[in-house]
Design a protein around this motif. Structure first.
Motif, mmCIF file in Angstrom:
data_model
loop_
_atom_site.group_PDB
_atom_site.id
_atom_site.type_symbol
_atom_site.label_atom_id
_atom_site.label_comp_id
_atom_site.label_asym_id
_atom_site.label_seq_id
_atom_site.Cartn_x
_atom_site.Cartn_y
_atom_site.Cartn_z
ATOM 1 N N GLY A 23 43.930 24.538 51.996
ATOM 2 C CA GLY A 23 44.183 25.614 51.050
ATOM 3 C C GLY A 23 43.500 26.908 51.460
ATOM 4 N N LYS A 24 43.859 27.996 50.803
ATOM 5 C CA LYS A 24 43.365 29.315 51.153
ATOM 6 C C LYS A 24 41.844 29.432 50.966
ATOM 7 C CE LYS A 24 47.093 31.548 52.392
ATOM 8 N NZ LYS A 24 47.221 32.114 53.757
ATOM 9 N N ILE A 25 41.235 30.243 51.816
ATOM 10 C CA ILE A 25 39.814 30.563 51.684
ATOM 11 C C ILE A 25 39.569 31.227 50.332
ATOM 12 C CG2 ILE A 25 37.934 31.990 52.583
ATOM 13 C CD1 ILE A 25 39.233 31.772 55.352
ATOM 14 N N ARG A 26 38.457 30.849 49.689
ATOM 15 C CA ARG A 26 38.080 31.517 48.449
ATOM 16 C C ARG A 26 36.589 31.821 48.477
ATOM 17 N NH1 ARG A 26 38.396 26.018 47.190
ATOM 18 N NH2 ARG A 26 36.808 25.189 45.765
ATOM 19 N N ARG A 27 36.223 32.926 47.897
ATOM 20 C CA ARG A 27 34.820 33.319 47.837
ATOM 21 C C ARG A 27 34.146 32.631 46.663
ATOM 22 N NH1 ARG A 27 32.428 38.046 49.814
ATOM 23 N NH2 ARG A 27 33.954 37.791 51.492
ATOM 24 N N GLY A 28 32.933 32.110 46.890
ATOM 25 C CA GLY A 28 32.236 31.450 45.803
ATOM 26 C C GLY A 28 30.890 30.907 46.226
ATOM 27 N N ASP A 29 30.306 30.103 45.348
ATOM 28 C CA ASP A 29 29.003 29.480 45.572
ATOM 29 C C ASP A 29 29.167 27.964 45.611
ATOM 30 O OD1 ASP A 29 28.129 32.101 45.143
ATOM 31 O OD2 ASP A 29 27.687 31.717 43.012
ATOM 32 N N VAL A 30 28.270 27.304 46.331
ATOM 33 C CA VAL A 30 28.285 25.840 46.421
ATOM 34 C C VAL A 30 26.859 25.338 46.215
ATOM 35 C CG1 VAL A 30 28.731 23.830 47.897
ATOM 36 C CG2 VAL A 30 30.260 25.824 47.997
ATOM 37 N N GLY A 31 26.685 24.449 45.234
ATOM 38 C CA GLY A 31 25.373 23.906 44.928
ATOM 39 C C GLY A 31 25.247 22.451 45.336
ATOM 40 N N VAL A 32 24.084 22.107 45.895
ATOM 41 C CA VAL A 32 23.802 20.764 46.398
ATOM 42 C C VAL A 32 22.550 20.223 45.740
ATOM 43 C CG1 VAL A 32 23.170 19.424 48.453
ATOM 44 C CG2 VAL A 32 24.892 21.249 48.630
ATOM 45 N N ILE A 33 22.623 18.982 45.273
ATOM 46 C CA ILE A 33 21.444 18.250 44.813
ATOM 47 C C ILE A 33 21.386 16.923 45.553
ATOM 48 C CG2 ILE A 33 20.353 17.071 42.869
ATOM 49 C CD1 ILE A 33 21.463 19.178 41.016
ATOM 50 N N ASP A 34 20.228 16.648 46.116
ATOM 51 C CA ASP A 34 20.048 15.450 46.951
ATOM 52 C C ASP A 34 21.087 15.465 48.075
ATOM 53 O OD1 ASP A 34 17.906 14.619 45.377
ATOM 54 O OD2 ASP A 34 19.222 13.565 43.980
ATOM 55 N N ASP A 35 21.941 14.441 48.168
ATOM 56 C CA ASP A 35 22.882 14.388 49.286
ATOM 57 C C ASP A 35 24.316 14.702 48.874
ATOM 58 O OD1 ASP A 35 23.484 12.124 47.844
ATOM 59 O OD2 ASP A 35 23.323 10.726 49.525
ATOM 60 N N ARG A 36 24.491 15.295 47.677
ATOM 61 C CA ARG A 36 25.845 15.520 47.165
ATOM 62 C C ARG A 36 26.083 16.983 46.784
ATOM 63 N NH1 ARG A 36 29.378 10.749 46.923
ATOM 64 N NH2 ARG A 36 27.946 8.988 47.236
ATOM 65 N N ILE A 37 27.344 17.371 46.901
ATOM 66 C CA ILE A 37 27.807 18.641 46.349
ATOM 67 C C ILE A 37 28.012 18.425 44.852
ATOM 68 C CG2 ILE A 37 29.686 20.322 46.340
ATOM 69 C CD1 ILE A 37 30.243 19.399 49.277
ATOM 70 N N VAL A 38 27.377 19.250 44.031
ATOM 71 C CA VAL A 38 27.465 19.024 42.584
ATOM 72 C C VAL A 38 28.152 20.155 41.835
ATOM 73 C CG1 VAL A 38 25.463 17.502 42.528
ATOM 74 C CG2 VAL A 38 25.157 19.978 42.192
ATOM 75 N N ALA A 39 28.295 21.330 42.457
ATOM 76 C CA ALA A 39 28.915 22.440 41.750
ATOM 77 C C ALA A 39 29.532 23.418 42.742
ATOM 78 C CB ALA A 39 27.890 23.159 40.876
ATOM 79 N N ILE A 40 30.668 23.993 42.354
ATOM 80 C CA ILE A 40 31.378 24.972 43.172
ATOM 81 C C ILE A 40 31.905 26.059 42.245
ATOM 82 C CG2 ILE A 40 33.271 25.352 44.822
ATOM 83 C CD1 ILE A 40 33.235 22.258 45.258
#
Length: 485
Positions: A23-40
């Protein structure tokens, strides 16, 4: 989404997210806790232990190298620098019918078993022992192991120049089942190579029947990739279909000048068979291959470079024809004197490589050989080369599509759960790179050279590479297929 109730361990702010789906590139934030992605999304109201600002950089899932021979490299906590520095976070080992296990110590190592290690590396009589060694001293990267058909043959047969007997097939089935129960994600064959060349389709089918109930995949270095390429594809399709197992054709290519341009037809074969079967393929973005030094492969090539030679290391990196000229002997005699050895083989056309690499269903696999003084540059450069040369510069595909080939497509094809996408709940395998500057720098003359443009690599939530510095940490995991009950 607006945030998470807990502060993040790692937060990428204002990055261009290439999520792996195509899918198309989108601007945003990515949050990680421990070894997982938890929020985008927009995470501007939440803090983190560490924040990284995008500044025009792209964040993608860590690349999955679907075709490696890193079986020995991954042992003993290795940082796996050639892969890490090009953004790879997961390697699939045990390809081309070659795996370090199951094989008793002291067993003979006919070529090409010697391309991944020597007798000291083949010390795992069961697949479980190999998996346990990886887990005891984990490597930097994730390892998804397969079991090799040639290794099984060497383990149970007194001679390899014939089909296996029914009792030998039964013995291989026992070893294969142990590997599957220990988490092997699939079986690979190397039917082109001498250790398995005399194995008929029926022998392969008998082993593949063991895969069907397990959900494991079948990958093959086919019986032929030159004058009988189409026939070998048909054999591979038919055998996998008879066993009802997913098939992956390894490093699809058209070898030899007579066969240049044949990819027009072979890719149509893939289109047709994919209507009724689960069939994938991988490729690397170079016109030369590499393997053990074998006379039958030399005959196909316009040029051959020596990557390593046990009796004559002074010729590592040199042209085989030049060595033969200096020795005043034939090419065949020169090969005999250099063995055991490895080589780079120039035998493909760039048009075929471009066509295959850009085919929508092609995954990317380096097929890099970490053993040897002068390895093929694909060991260090494959993934940035696809991104920089083939996607950005030649525009054969979008950057999003290129990343898809290296991530979600690979994870789906090899059934690696929770990897290959930037998605909530997925493992935090991530690569931050500069789309404008990413490129391979490794050459045939200087193959062990880091790629440019890879800014940060995260494996299972742990930062391993940043601004060229490798942190001496070992967050890699063994990715097992769940054992059947």
């Amino acid at each position: 989404m607006t945030g998470h109730e807990r502060s993040y361990d790692l937060l990428f702010r204002d990055v261009d997210i290439i999520d792996g789906t195509g899918g198309k590139i989108r601007r945003g934030d990515v949050g990680v806790i421990d070894d997982r992605i938890v929020a985008i999304g927009d995470l501007s109201t939440t803090g983190a232990r560490r924040e990284i600002t995008g500044n025009g950089l792209a964040l993608a899932p860590g690349f999955i190298d679907v075709h490696t021979h890193d079986d020995a490299l991954a042992l003993n906590g290795n940082p796996m620098e050639p892969k890490l520095t090009q953004g790879v976070t997961t390697v699939i080992v045990g390809n081309c019918g070659i795996s370090l296990s199951p094989l008793k110590p002291g067993s003979p190592l006919p070529p090409p078993l010697n391309i991944i290690g020597d007798s000291d590396d083949y010390r795992f009589p069961t697949f479980r022992k190999y998996v346990e060694a990886l887990e005891t001293r984990p490597p930097a990267l994730n390892v998804a192991p397969m079991v090799g058909h040639s290794t099984l043959r060497v383990a149970v047969m007194d001679r390899l120049d014939r089909p296996a007997t029914s009792s030998e097939i039964a013995a291989m089935e026992i070893l294969l089942q142990e590997a599957l129960d220990s988490g092997a994600i699939g079986l690979s064959t190397g039917l082109y190579y001498p250790p398995a060349r005399e194995a008929p389709p029926g022998e392969v089918l008998a082993l593949l029947m063991r895969l069907a109930p397990s959900g494991a995949v079948y990958t093959t270095h086919m019986r032929n990739e030159d004058d009988f390429l189409e026939e070998s594809l048909r054999e591979s399709f038919e055998t996998a279909k008879a066993a009802n197992v997913p098939l992956i054709i390894s490093h699809h290519k058209c070898m030899g000048r007579r066969n240049h341009g044949l990819s027009h037809r072979t890719l149509k074969m893939f289109d047709e068979v994919r209507k009724t079967q689960e069939v994938g393929l991988d490729a690397y973005p170079y016109t030369a291959g590499s393997s053990a030094l074998l006379p039958e492969m030399v005959e196909q090539c316009e040029r051959v470079l020596i990557t390593w030679s046990t009796p004559h290391p002074e010729h590592n990196g040199r042209d085989l024809a030049q060595v033969a000229k200096e020795w005043d002997c034939s090419i065949t005699d020169a090969i005999d004197r250099l063995l055991p050895a490895g080589a780079v083989y120039f035998h493909m056309a760039e048009d075929d490589v471009r066509r295959i690499v850009s085919y929508p269903h092609t995954m990317i696999g380096s097929d890099g050989l970490p053993r040897g003084a002068r390895p093929h540059p694909r060991l260090w450069g494959t993934f940035p080369r696809v991104l920089g040369r083939y996607a950005r510069d030649l525009k054969l595909m979008s950057i999003e599509r290129a990343v898809h080939k290296m991530t979600a497509l690979a994870a789906e094809t090899f059934r690696l759960s929770d990897r290959g996408r930037i998605a909530e709940g997925h493992f935090a395998d991530l690569v931050l790179f500069d789309p404008k500057s990413v490129i391979d720098t490794a050459t045939y003359e200087a193959p062990e050279t880091r790629a440019a443009g890879i800014r940060m690599v995260v494996v299972n939530g742990t930062v391993l590479l940043e601004d060229g510095k490798i942190h001496k940490l070992r967050p890699g995991k063994v990715i097992r297929r769940a054992a059947t009950t």
